[in-house]
Design an enzyme around this catalytic site. Structure first.
Site, PDB file in Angstrom:
ATOM      1  N   CYS A  26       7.589 -45.286 -10.504  1.00 35.25           N
ATOM      2  CA  CYS A  26       8.368 -45.247 -11.816  1.00 35.25           C
ATOM      3  C   CYS A  26       9.497 -46.112 -12.169  1.00 35.25           C
ATOM      4  O   CYS A  26       9.358 -47.217 -12.386  1.00 35.25           O
ATOM      5  CB  CYS A  26       8.735 -43.688 -11.862  1.00 35.25           C
ATOM      6  SG  CYS A  26       9.623 -43.145 -13.402  1.00 35.25           S
ATOM      7  N   ILE A  27      10.689 -45.648 -11.967  1.00 37.07           N
ATOM      8  CA  ILE A  27      12.001 -46.645 -12.223  1.00 37.07           C
ATOM      9  C   ILE A  27      12.017 -47.374 -11.108  1.00 37.07           C
ATOM     10  O   ILE A  27      12.991 -48.355 -11.142  1.00 37.07           O
ATOM     11  CB  ILE A  27      12.991 -45.763 -13.091  1.00 37.07           C
ATOM     12  CG1 ILE A  27      14.108 -47.080 -13.710  1.00 37.07           C
ATOM     13  CG2 ILE A  27      13.845 -44.753 -12.205  1.00 37.07           C
ATOM     14  CD1 ILE A  27      13.416 -47.679 -14.843  1.00 37.07           C
TER      15      ILE A  27
END
Length: 95
Positions: free
Chosen positions: A87-88
């Site tokens: 994800c991030i």
């Protein structure tokens, strides 16, 4: 406030206490992590990466990785141990 996305004025939270509540178990500070005790590290994404493991949520592209997290990731890398970032979380490795 997770319902409105607005900051809660005057409220502070302890990441370890919140983590233990969610995990329902014994959690330890990252300062206690010994790379030699693990075969790999996986960092899931989410707002915690942007706010607790870095200051991305506040500084954007000028963000800095938490020094402890930075040291851990560099140690895993230097020992050629797998690092999973989803994800991030890849922003941590990019810095």
């Amino acid at each position: 406030n997770h319902m409105t996305g607005e900051p809660m004025e005057g409220e502070t939270r302890n990441v370890l206490v919140e983590s233990a509540r969610i995990a329902r178990g014994d959690v330890k500070s990252l300062e206690e992590l010994k790379v030699e005790d693990f075969d790999a590290i996986v960092v899931p994404g989410g707002f915690g990466v942007a706010k607790n493991l870095s200051n991305l949520a506040v500084k954007g592209q000028d963000m800095e990785v938490d020094p402890v997290v930075d040291k851990i990731l560099k140690k895993f890398s230097s020992e050629k141990k797998p690092i999973g970032l989803s994800c991030i979380a890849p922003v941590l490795g990019a810095k």
